[in-house]
Design a protein around this motif. Structure first.
Motif, mmCIF file in Angstrom:
data_model
loop_
_atom_site.group_PDB
_atom_site.id
_atom_site.type_symbol
_atom_site.label_atom_id
_atom_site.label_comp_id
_atom_site.label_asym_id
_atom_site.label_seq_id
_atom_site.Cartn_x
_atom_site.Cartn_y
_atom_site.Cartn_z
ATOM 1 N N LYS A 27 0.826 -1.209 0.000
ATOM 2 C CA LYS A 27 0.000 0.000 0.000
ATOM 3 C C LYS A 27 0.858 1.257 0.000
ATOM 4 C CE LYS A 27 -3.947 -2.164 2.326
ATOM 5 N NZ LYS A 27 -4.821 -2.138 3.537
ATOM 6 N N GLU A 28 1.898 1.281 0.833
ATOM 7 C CA GLU A 28 2.754 2.462 0.965
ATOM 8 C C GLU A 28 4.168 2.110 0.506
ATOM 9 O OE1 GLU A 28 1.616 5.420 2.362
ATOM 10 O OE2 GLU A 28 -0.399 4.615 2.761
ATOM 11 N N VAL A 29 4.672 2.845 -0.483
ATOM 12 C CA VAL A 29 6.012 2.600 -1.012
ATOM 13 C C VAL A 29 6.830 3.881 -0.923
ATOM 14 C CG1 VAL A 29 7.371 1.959 -3.042
ATOM 15 C CG2 VAL A 29 5.202 0.821 -2.595
ATOM 16 N N LEU A 30 8.055 3.753 -0.435
ATOM 17 C CA LEU A 30 8.993 4.871 -0.385
ATOM 18 C C LEU A 30 10.017 4.719 -1.494
ATOM 19 C CD1 LEU A 30 10.459 7.328 0.963
ATOM 20 C CD2 LEU A 30 11.678 5.642 2.381
ATOM 21 N N GLU A 31 10.183 5.754 -2.297
ATOM 22 C CA GLU A 31 11.254 5.779 -3.289
ATOM 23 C C GLU A 31 12.406 6.616 -2.735
ATOM 24 O OE1 GLU A 31 12.157 6.853 -7.978
ATOM 25 O OE2 GLU A 31 10.357 7.672 -7.032
ATOM 26 N N ILE A 32 13.581 6.035 -2.645
ATOM 27 C CA ILE A 32 14.774 6.749 -2.190
ATOM 28 C C ILE A 32 15.505 7.281 -3.415
ATOM 29 C CG2 ILE A 32 16.995 6.550 -1.006
ATOM 30 C CD1 ILE A 32 15.837 4.243 0.602
ATOM 31 N N GLY A 33 15.716 8.590 -3.449
ATOM 32 C CA GLY A 33 16.416 9.202 -4.572
ATOM 33 C C GLY A 33 15.539 9.261 -5.807
ATOM 34 N N SER A 34 14.475 10.038 -5.754
ATOM 35 C CA SER A 34 13.512 10.089 -6.858
ATOM 36 C C SER A 34 14.039 10.814 -8.092
ATOM 37 C CB SER A 34 12.200 10.732 -6.391
ATOM 38 O OG SER A 34 11.600 9.952 -5.368
ATOM 39 N N ASN A 92 7.168 6.856 8.370
ATOM 40 C CA ASN A 92 6.985 5.838 9.394
ATOM 41 C C ASN A 92 7.097 4.468 8.745
ATOM 42 O OD1 ASN A 92 6.572 7.659 11.590
ATOM 43 N ND2 ASN A 92 4.542 8.108 10.744
ATOM 44 N N GLN A 93 6.170 3.604 8.971
ATOM 45 C CA GLN A 93 6.260 2.261 8.410
ATOM 46 C C GLN A 93 5.734 2.222 6.979
ATOM 47 O OE1 GLN A 93 7.340 -0.884 10.446
ATOM 48 N NE2 GLN A 93 8.447 0.972 10.870
ATOM 49 N N VAL A 94 6.504 1.615 6.081
ATOM 50 C CA VAL A 94 6.070 1.428 4.701
ATOM 51 C C VAL A 94 6.153 -0.052 4.348
ATOM 52 C CG1 VAL A 94 6.684 3.756 3.923
ATOM 53 C CG2 VAL A 94 8.401 1.928 3.805
ATOM 54 N N ASP A 95 5.440 -0.419 3.281
ATOM 55 C CA ASP A 95 5.397 -1.822 2.869
ATOM 56 C C ASP A 95 6.560 -2.197 1.965
ATOM 57 O OD1 ASP A 95 2.697 -2.437 4.012
ATOM 58 O OD2 ASP A 95 2.094 -0.892 2.587
ATOM 59 N N ALA A 96 7.119 -1.201 1.271
ATOM 60 C CA ALA A 96 8.198 -1.488 0.326
ATOM 61 C C ALA A 96 9.029 -0.234 0.112
ATOM 62 C CB ALA A 96 7.643 -1.982 -1.006
ATOM 63 N N ILE A 97 10.281 -0.451 -0.314
ATOM 64 C CA ILE A 97 11.190 0.638 -0.659
ATOM 65 C C ILE A 97 11.783 0.341 -2.023
ATOM 66 C CG2 ILE A 97 13.380 1.783 -0.102
ATOM 67 C CD1 ILE A 97 12.766 1.289 2.845
ATOM 68 N N GLY A 117 18.573 2.145 7.615
ATOM 69 C CA GLY A 117 17.349 2.933 7.623
ATOM 70 C C GLY A 117 16.168 2.158 7.063
ATOM 71 N N ALA A 118 16.422 1.398 6.013
ATOM 72 C CA ALA A 118 15.352 0.589 5.427
ATOM 73 C C ALA A 118 14.821 -0.420 6.437
ATOM 74 C CB ALA A 118 15.859 -0.133 4.182
ATOM 75 N N ASN A 119 15.716 -0.983 7.228
ATOM 76 C CA ASN A 119 15.285 -1.927 8.261
ATOM 77 C C ASN A 119 14.376 -1.240 9.279
ATOM 78 O OD1 ASN A 119 15.927 -2.993 11.237
ATOM 79 N ND2 ASN A 119 15.968 -4.726 9.833
ATOM 80 N N ARG A 120 14.662 0.036 9.576
ATOM 81 C CA ARG A 120 13.867 0.752 10.573
ATOM 82 C C ARG A 120 12.450 1.046 10.074
ATOM 83 N NH1 ARG A 120 18.706 3.803 11.154
ATOM 84 N NH2 ARG A 120 17.777 5.548 10.014
ATOM 85 N N VAL A 121 12.295 1.380 8.808
ATOM 86 C CA VAL A 121 10.988 1.861 8.342
ATOM 87 C C VAL A 121 10.176 0.809 7.581
ATOM 88 C CG1 VAL A 121 11.860 4.221 8.228
ATOM 89 C CG2 VAL A 121 11.813 2.842 6.137
ATOM 90 N N LEU A 122 10.796 -0.285 7.181
ATOM 91 C CA LEU A 122 10.060 -1.326 6.453
ATOM 92 C C LEU A 122 9.326 -2.247 7.424
ATOM 93 C CD1 LEU A 122 12.091 -2.916 3.507
ATOM 94 C CD2 LEU A 122 9.787 -1.953 3.430
ATOM 95 N N LYS A 123 8.106 -2.574 7.072
ATOM 96 C CA LYS A 123 7.365 -3.557 7.846
ATOM 97 C C LYS A 123 7.996 -4.935 7.655
ATOM 98 C CE LYS A 123 2.979 -1.078 7.402
ATOM 99 N NZ LYS A 123 1.601 -1.084 6.839
ATOM 100 N N PRO A 124 7.889 -5.832 8.620
ATOM 101 C CA PRO A 124 8.402 -7.199 8.446
ATOM 102 C C PRO A 124 7.797 -7.839 7.202
ATOM 103 C CG PRO A 124 7.821 -6.813 10.737
ATOM 104 C CD PRO A 124 7.340 -5.617 9.979
ATOM 105 N N GLY A 125 8.648 -8.473 6.414
ATOM 106 C CA GLY A 125 8.200 -9.072 5.167
ATOM 107 C C GLY A 125 8.178 -8.107 4.001
ATOM 108 N N GLY A 126 8.476 -6.820 4.261
ATOM 109 C CA GLY A 126 8.467 -5.813 3.209
ATOM 110 C C GLY A 126 9.643 -5.972 2.255
ATOM 111 N N HIS A 127 9.494 -5.429 1.063
ATOM 112 C CA HIS A 127 10.512 -5.576 0.027
ATOM 113 C C HIS A 127 11.368 -4.329 -0.125
ATOM 114 C CE1 HIS A 127 7.546 -8.683 -1.391
ATOM 115 N NE2 HIS A 127 8.674 -9.363 -1.427
ATOM 116 N N LEU A 129 13.815 -2.961 -3.055
ATOM 117 C CA LEU A 129 14.102 -3.202 -4.471
ATOM 118 C C LEU A 129 15.137 -2.193 -4.944
ATOM 119 C CD1 LEU A 129 10.350 -3.564 -5.494
ATOM 120 C CD2 LEU A 129 11.947 -5.426 -4.953
ATOM 121 N N ILE A 130 16.303 -2.694 -5.355
ATOM 122 C CA ILE A 130 17.439 -1.829 -5.681
ATOM 123 C C ILE A 130 17.868 -2.074 -7.124
ATOM 124 C CG2 ILE A 130 19.790 -1.175 -5.073
ATOM 125 C CD1 ILE A 130 19.285 -2.254 -2.275
ATOM 126 N N TYR A 131 17.802 -1.016 -7.929
ATOM 127 C CA TYR A 131 18.169 -1.107 -9.347
ATOM 128 C C TYR A 131 19.463 -0.344 -9.612
ATOM 129 C CZ TYR A 131 18.058 -0.070 -14.366
ATOM 130 O OH TYR A 131 18.389 0.068 -15.691
#
Length: 199
Positions: A27-34, A92-97, A117-127, A129-131
């Protein structure tokens, strides 16, 4: 103010094809470095079930905002200021990054900070994705990547193409398991990680 990247235009389709299955239940996705903002508009438009949160250093916000405003997409959020080294991230908590073409621009210390940081804000089981381009077993996967790495280091000695095995070691240390390494066009990869539920 709306900047345009030819590389973003070329790779947005292949990237979407790979990340879409990972994000189908998010539901909630964070993009790092848009960056320019192009990926955010393309992905948010293609996956309307998501709320896509953009982020970048403040100096990159104008182009991202311009792309968002021109898209008029209801599920796209204006950029937060995010330096991965800061102790508290502006989400706060997101489902994916998702992040693209950032690891070779950051210092290695910042790459480690990104996983923390990703570990802090990702929900358990969250993805996560690094390109981007990555070396394998310490070797370049193409002559063009070798030349690109040299140009990166000339501009900033702390930047450079990272090694796939090093990425996986840092990922494991921060509670992530590699799901799959996707080979992408133009000698790039997409590394799909999942946050361990017990971490």
């Amino acid at each position: 103010m709306r900047q345009f990247s030819e590389a973003c235009e070329r790779n947005k389709g292949p990237i979407l094809d790979v990340i879409k299955p990972y994000l189908q239940h998010s539901k909630e996705v964070l993009e790092i470095g848009s960056g320019t903002g192009q990926h955010a508009v393309w992905f948010a438009g293609a996956m309307p079930h998501l709320t896509w949160h953009t982020s970048d250093l403040r100096e990159n916000h104008p182009s991202i905002i311009a792309w968002i405003e021109s898209s008029e997409l209801p599920n796209l959020r204006k950029p937060r200021t995010l330096n991965v080294g800061q102790g508290v991230w502006p989400v706060n908590q997101v489902d994916a990054i998702y992040t693209a073409n950032t690891c070779h621009i950051m210092s290695w210390e910042r790459v480690r900070d990104m996983f923390q940081g990703a570990n802090r804000v990702l929900k358990p089981g969250g993805h996560l994705l690094i390109y981007g381009p990555f070396n394998v077993n310490g070797d370049y996967t193409s002559e063009s990547n070798k030349e690109f790495d040299a140009s990166l280091k000339q501009r900033d000695p702390e930047s450079g193409i990272r090694d796939y095995d090093d990425m996986n070691r840092v990922a494991r240390h921060n509670g992530f398991s590699l799901i799959q390494r996707h080979e992408m066009p133009a000698n790039n990869m997409l590394l799909a990680y999942q946050k361990d539920s017990a971490f």
